[in-house]
Enzyme design. Structure first.
Site, PDB file in Angstrom:
ATOM      1  N   LYS A   1      48.416  38.263  27.079  1.00 19.75           N
ATOM      2  CA  LYS A   1      48.541  38.957  25.786  1.00 19.75           C
ATOM      3  C   LYS A   1      49.902  38.703  25.146  1.00 19.75           C
ATOM      4  O   LYS A   1      50.001  38.354  23.967  1.00 19.75           O
ATOM      5  CB  LYS A   1      48.358  40.480  25.969  1.00 19.75           C
ATOM      6  CG  LYS A   1      46.967  40.884  26.400  1.00 19.75           C
ATOM      7  CD  LYS A   1      46.834  42.386  26.492  1.00 19.75           C
ATOM      8  CE  LYS A   1      47.735  42.999  27.541  1.00 19.75           C
ATOM      9  NZ  LYS A   1      47.494  42.545  28.913  1.00 19.75           N
ATOM     10  N   THR A   2      50.932  38.862  25.942  1.00 23.35           N
ATOM     11  CA  THR A   2      52.275  38.671  25.395  1.00 23.35           C
ATOM     12  C   THR A   2      52.480  37.210  25.011  1.00 23.35           C
ATOM     13  O   THR A   2      53.085  36.898  23.985  1.00 23.35           O
ATOM     14  CB  THR A   2      53.325  39.132  26.423  1.00 23.35           C
ATOM     15  OG1 THR A   2      53.061  40.497  26.747  1.00 23.35           O
ATOM     16  CG2 THR A   2      54.727  39.018  25.867  1.00 23.35           C
TER      17      THR A   2
ATOM     18  N   ASP B   1      52.970  44.339  20.456  1.00 19.96           N
ATOM     19  CA  ASP B   1      52.628  44.193  21.875  1.00 19.96           C
ATOM     20  C   ASP B   1      52.460  45.591  22.477  1.00 19.96           C
ATOM     21  O   ASP B   1      52.978  46.566  21.943  1.00 19.96           O
ATOM     22  CB  ASP B   1      53.765  43.447  22.600  1.00 19.96           C
ATOM     23  CG  ASP B   1      53.322  42.868  23.949  1.00 19.96           C
ATOM     24  OD1 ASP B   1      52.131  43.004  24.298  1.00 19.96           O
ATOM     25  OD2 ASP B   1      54.170  42.278  24.643  1.00 19.96           O
ATOM     26  N   GLU B   2      51.746  45.719  23.580  1.00 15.12           N
ATOM     27  CA  GLU B   2      51.557  46.997  24.276  1.00 15.12           C
ATOM     28  C   GLU B   2      51.039  48.078  23.327  1.00 15.12           C
ATOM     29  O   GLU B   2      51.510  49.212  23.325  1.00 15.12           O
ATOM     30  CB  GLU B   2      52.882  47.468  24.913  1.00 15.12           C
ATOM     31  CG  GLU B   2      53.573  46.445  25.795  1.00 15.12           C
ATOM     32  CD  GLU B   2      53.019  46.396  27.217  1.00 15.12           C
ATOM     33  OE1 GLU B   2      52.028  47.094  27.497  1.00 15.12           O
ATOM     34  OE2 GLU B   2      53.573  45.626  28.013  1.00 15.12           O
TER      35      GLU B   2
ATOM     36  N   GLN C   1      46.372  50.073  30.909  1.00 11.91           N
ATOM     37  CA  GLN C   1      47.812  50.163  31.135  1.00 11.91           C
ATOM     38  C   GLN C   1      48.464  51.187  30.222  1.00 11.91           C
ATOM     39  O   GLN C   1      49.671  51.128  29.972  1.00 11.91           O
ATOM     40  CB  GLN C   1      48.473  48.798  30.948  1.00 11.91           C
ATOM     41  CG  GLN C   1      48.010  47.781  31.980  1.00 11.91           C
ATOM     42  CD  GLN C   1      48.792  46.492  31.872  1.00 11.91           C
ATOM     43  OE1 GLN C   1      49.963  46.433  32.204  1.00 11.91           O
ATOM     44  NE2 GLN C   1      48.149  45.454  31.376  1.00 11.91           N
TER      45      GLN C   1
ATOM     46  N   ARG D   1      52.079  43.703  38.622  1.00 11.24           N
ATOM     47  CA  ARG D   1      53.358  43.032  38.355  1.00 11.24           C
ATOM     48  C   ARG D   1      53.562  41.885  39.333  1.00 11.24           C
ATOM     49  O   ARG D   1      54.386  41.000  39.130  1.00 11.24           O
ATOM     50  CB  ARG D   1      54.560  43.997  38.480  1.00 11.24           C
ATOM     51  CG  ARG D   1      54.612  45.181  37.542  1.00 11.24           C
ATOM     52  CD  ARG D   1      54.395  44.822  36.118  1.00 11.24           C
ATOM     53  NE  ARG D   1      53.005  45.010  35.736  1.00 11.24           N
ATOM     54  CZ  ARG D   1      52.454  44.420  34.682  1.00 11.24           C
ATOM     55  NH1 ARG D   1      53.133  43.614  33.914  1.00 11.24           N
ATOM     56  NH2 ARG D   1      51.195  44.630  34.380  1.00 11.24           N
TER      57      ARG D   1
HETATM   58  P1  ATP Z   1      50.667  42.459  30.836  1.00  4.62           P
HETATM   59  O1  ATP Z   1      49.354  43.144  30.625  1.00  4.62           O
HETATM   60  O2  ATP Z   1      51.198  42.708  32.211  1.00  4.62           O
HETATM   61  O3  ATP Z   1      51.628  42.704  29.735  1.00  4.62           O
HETATM   62  P2  ATP Z   1      49.998  39.969  29.585  1.00  4.62           P
HETATM   63  O4  ATP Z   1      48.550  40.048  29.287  1.00  4.62           O
HETATM   64  O5  ATP Z   1      50.937  40.222  28.471  1.00  4.62           O
HETATM   65  O6  ATP Z   1      50.336  40.884  30.844  1.00  4.62           O
HETATM   66  P3  ATP Z   1      51.466  37.548  29.960  1.00  4.62           P
HETATM   67  O7  ATP Z   1      52.710  38.183  30.474  1.00  4.62           O
HETATM   68  O8  ATP Z   1      51.474  37.039  28.578  1.00  4.62           O
HETATM   69  O9  ATP Z   1      50.247  38.529  30.213  1.00  4.62           O
HETATM   70  O10 ATP Z   1      51.025  36.380  30.924  1.00  4.62           O
HETATM   71  C1  ATP Z   1      51.006  36.525  32.336  1.00  4.62           C
HETATM   72  C2  ATP Z   1      51.460  35.235  33.011  1.00  4.62           C
HETATM   73  O11 ATP Z   1      50.464  34.253  32.860  1.00  4.62           O
HETATM   74  C3  ATP Z   1      52.698  34.670  32.401  1.00  4.62           C
HETATM   75  O12 ATP Z   1      53.480  34.086  33.409  1.00  4.62           O
HETATM   76  C4  ATP Z   1      52.160  33.603  31.468  1.00  4.62           C
HETATM   77  O13 ATP Z   1      53.096  32.602  31.229  1.00  4.62           O
HETATM   78  C5  ATP Z   1      50.961  33.090  32.224  1.00  4.62           C
HETATM   79  N1  ATP Z   1      49.919  32.548  31.356  1.00  4.62           N
HETATM   80  C6  ATP Z   1      49.257  33.178  30.372  1.00  4.62           C
HETATM   81  N2  ATP Z   1      48.340  32.385  29.790  1.00  4.62           N
HETATM   82  C7  ATP Z   1      48.416  31.197  30.425  1.00  4.62           C
HETATM   83  C8  ATP Z   1      47.730  29.945  30.278  1.00  4.62           C
HETATM   84  N3  ATP Z   1      46.774  29.766  29.367  1.00  4.62           N
HETATM   85  N4  ATP Z   1      48.075  28.945  31.115  1.00  4.62           N
HETATM   86  C9  ATP Z   1      49.024  29.120  32.042  1.00  4.62           C
HETATM   87  N5  ATP Z   1      49.707  30.256  32.223  1.00  4.62           N
HETATM   88  C10 ATP Z   1      49.416  31.292  31.419  1.00  4.62           C
HETATM   89 MG    MG Z   2      52.407  41.680  28.200  1.00  8.51          MG
END
Ligand code: ATP
Ligand code: MG
Length: 725
Positions: free
Chosen positions: A35-36, A220-221, A251, A604
């Site tokens: 997402k981020t 975000d969030e 979350q 995490r």
């Molecule tokens: P959270 O819910 O904990 O905030 P999130 O959904 O925001 O998590 P991110 O932090 O954006 O998730 O991504 C999680 C990890 O996965 C990061 O290290 C990111 O770089 C990696 N990642 C996300 N998408 C891809 C992708 N398409 N290919 C490779 N790595 C990815």
């Molecule tokens: Mg995130």
């Protein structure tokens, strides 16, 4: 800009979100699904591909640190800086708006931010002014009353009549508190948001201006926005409709602070035509960790529902350690961290997470002893340390003389012969005449309302502040701070203090000057550097980045871990009553929020997750026998390996079982019956906590950390310490 470069490292659903046409968009997805990452790429897409000016973009993140990181990534992708883009937390962005339009917002130009500690102090004073006894009117409760009304957008006049005499009283406190803030030019955290919201809501020209300016708003969030934050977003995005939000209902962990996960459902209703995108592939954790986290969260009802899978490796099992007591638990964790470092792994890839900030002290001590550098997020925060707050008190008074909490804080630090009687006289006059303490003090000096000696001491203080202001007005920020530290006597004051803590305090003060030197305000208005820095300090207090460059182990509460990821994670204190927290046990809604917190904690971890609990825990001064957290039972057995069973004792030397009674430093007969963590009272130094014990009998010494004084070594035979329960 090379479009393929931007989209290459995204999966199909992520691409769809990043390259979506304008319009409202909601990404609903589980932990670690990107997402981020999508949000970051979306900003780069808008600027690099759609040629939207960075000036027209506003992105809201959960912490200032996250904002900085994201900005860095975006600039790296684009290859040029995106200054002028508004990037920050709700609080930070609101503050920026209020600084730019202080007059329209009805604030003095020198308004200062009141952090939650200072707010509590002011609430306490307000209660006193209203002659309400703290025993019946807990300040924390009044603070909560005020903040929750503000977070729901209610001023005192909107709270509505209540027949309940208690509610009526609290409303009076709210009114008096607001009046005090207005008089002193102070703005608390909730006020930042509410004021900014009202400014846009009530000033149509201003609203139009910002709606025209920010054509794209990204969040975000999103699951943790509260009512006023959501209303604030809707105002900004009402015209363009380009609101891009990402979040995860599983979350949502700030319900206790007014966050409304319902906003996620409401979003589609408020913005018809919303495009909804789900991301289901997790890129962060091993399959084992992900499976266990999914299993735990599946015990919650009323979820929006998501399937999260990974192509990644299964990874090793989750490791469960049952400690005899919290010291044992800590030793186990620290040993594992040492193994990790010995394998050549980076310290910063390790996070030790806990439910309650009080748990950090034991961990900190063990890490200190083991010589492992660590950083605490959100606990012993740099900007909240005593000496730093003293220094900030001076600086704030330079910026605004009517800042009463700062006046109170430093008027007699270092001591300048101002007795309590004199200060009471100042407070009484301030109260009676509705003046700031500064003005009241001035008047007392001028009118001879206090004895000559007291008047001289007061006059010297007022003069000191005025002189420092004049002397430093032309200096650069860091020089200004150094000058104030020296001239105010603070440096000398802390140098004279005994014990090792004095050294840390001096280092911290020096670090403050460093922080000023490195402080770069990225604002596009001509804000005064001192004001900008003070705001930064107040806003940053919750994040406490002291030595950002050092490779160190990360300690933080589960709440502050949101959005972050680490190769190695410890979830400590997995005990009923601690986690899930006692307060949540009888309320299904709160219990589910605790479970989401557990889900946040587990997700995490990228490679290895340890979960630990202690059978005996000392918290808030007394020992408790505990039972394992129900969340441990919700992790599928086949995914968890028990490092050592209940009732056993871990020793660094290898696997050996010893009867618990001889284990742990607490159990050794300590100096004069003193135990680590024991609360004690000393006639001169007041109350404190025992940090160290040494020697026996006549030679026994204890190190006590006294509140507001710092730590001191005392010979038990002479110190006459009273144990406090
Ligand atoms: P959270 O819910 O904990 O905030 P999130 O959904 O925001 O998590 P991110 O932090 O954006 O998730 O991504 C999680 C990890 O996965 C990061 O290290 C990111 O770089 C990696 N990642 C996300 N998408 C891809 C992708 N398409 N290919 C490779 N790595 C990815
Ligand atoms: Mg995130």
């Amino acid at each position: 800009m090379d479009v393929s470069l931007l989209l290459n490292d995204l999966n199909a659903a992520q691409r769809e979100a990043v390259a979506a046409p304008p319009g409202p968009l909601l990404v609903l997805a589980g932990a670690g699904s990107g997402k981020t990452r999508v949000l970051t790429h979306r900003v780069a897409w808008l600027v690099g591909v759609e040629h939207i000016s960075p000036l027209s973009i506003m992105a809201v993140t959960f912490t200032n640190k996250a904002a900085q990181e994201m900005r860095g990534r975006i600039e790296a992708m684009l290859g040029f800086p995106v200054g002028g883009m508004w990037f920050g937390t709700f609080h930070g962005l609101s503050h920026r708006l209020l600084r730019a339009h202080w007059r329209e917002a009805g604030l003095p130009q020198s308004f200062q931010i009141l952090d939650s500690q200072d707010q509590l102090r002011l609430v306490r004073r307000t209660l006193k002014n209203l002659e309400l006894d703290e025993a019946y009117w807990p300040p924390k409760q009044a603070q909560w009353f005020i903040n929750s009304h503000k977070e729901a957008g209610r001023r005192p006049q909107h709270v509505g009549e209540s027949r309940d005499p208690q509610q009526q009283q609290l409303l009076r406190v709210y009114q008096a508190y607001e009046e005090a803030c207005r008089r002193m030019g102070l703005v608390d955290f909730a006020e930042l948001l509410l004021r900014a919201y009202e400014l846009l809501r009530d000033d149509s020209a201003m609203r139009r201006h910002y709606q025209q300016r920010f054509r794209h708003v990204l969040v975000d969030e999103f699951q943790d926005t509260n009512a006023i934050q959501y209303a604030w977003l809707k105002l900004f995005a009402a015209d363009s409709g380009n609101l891009f939000v990402v979040g995860d209902d599983d979350q949502s962990i700030y319900g206790w602070r007014g966050a409304r996960v319902e906003n996620m459902l409401q979003f589609e209703k408020d913005f018809p035509g919303t495009k909804m995108i789900r991301l289901e592939q997790n890129y962060r954790s091993t399959a084992t960790i992900l499976k266990a986290a999914n299993a735990v969260i599946s015990h919650n009802d009323g979820r929006l529902g998501k399937d999260l899978w990974t192509e990644g490796k299964a990874g090793g099992p989750i490791l469960l350690y049952t400690a005899y007591n919290d010291i044992d638990e800590t030793n186990f964790v620290v040993d594992r961290v040492q193994d990790w470092i010995a394998q050549g792994q980076a310290r910063q890839d390790v996070a030790i997470l806990y439910r309650s900030n009080a748990q950090s002290r034991v961990l900190e001590e063990a890490l200190l002893q083991a010589g492992i550098p660590y950083r605490v997020y959100g606990g012993l925060r740099f900007f909240e340390r005593q000496e730093i707050k003293d220094a900030l008190g001076y600086l704030r008074l330079l910026a605004s003389r009517h800042d009463d909490p700062s006046f109170e804080r430093i008027v007699n630090v270092p001591t300048r012969g101002l007795g309590n009687k004199t200060l009471e006289a100042v407070r009484a006059l301030a109260r009676a005449e509705n003046l700031s303490l500064w003005l009241a003090a001035k008047r007392l000096v001028d009118s001879g309302g206090v004895p000559a000696r007291a008047a001289n001491a007061l006059a010297a203080f007022l003069d000191l502040i005025n002189t420092m202001d004049k002397e430093t007005a032309e200096l650069a920020l860091a020089e200004r701070v150094e000058h104030v530290l020296a001239r105010s006597g603070l440096f000398e004051h802390y140098q004279k203090e005994q014990g090792e803590r004095a050294e840390t305090r001096i280092e911290n003060l020096e670090e403050l000057a460093n922080a000023c030197r490195n402080f770069a305000f990225d604002g596009d208005d001509d804000m005064d550097p001192l004001a900008a820095f003070l705001a930064h300090a107040a806003l940053e207090a919750g994040e406490g980045q002291a030595e950002a460059w050092e490779d160190c182990v990360q300690l933080m509460s589960l709440h502050s871990a949101k959005g972050l990821e680490f190769a190695l994670v410890f979830l400590t204190g997995m005990e009923e009553g601690l986690f899930p927290h006692q307060r949540s046990m009888n309320e299904p809604g709160r219990l589910e929020e605790e479970r989401r917190l557990c889900y946040v904690g587990m997700t995490r971890a990228m490679r290895q997750l340890y979960v630990t609990h202690a059978e005996i825990r000392r918290l808030h001064g007394s020992e408790h026998h505990t039972s394992p957290s129900r969340f441990l039972g919700e992790m599928p057995e086949e995914l968890v390996n028990v490092v050592r069973g209940a009732g056993s004792v871990y020793t660094a030397g290898g696997p050996s079982y010893r009867p618990p009674a001889t284990q742990g430093s607490r159990e050794t007969p300590a100096a004069g019956g003193m135990q680590l963590g024991q609360r004690v009272r000393h006639e001169t130094f007041g109350e404190g906590v025992v940090l160290n014990v040494e020697g026996q009998g006549q030679h026994a010494r204890v190190q006590v950390n006294f509140e507001g004084i710092g730590s001191k070594w005392l010979v038990t035979a002479y110190a006459n310490l009273q144990q406090v329960s």
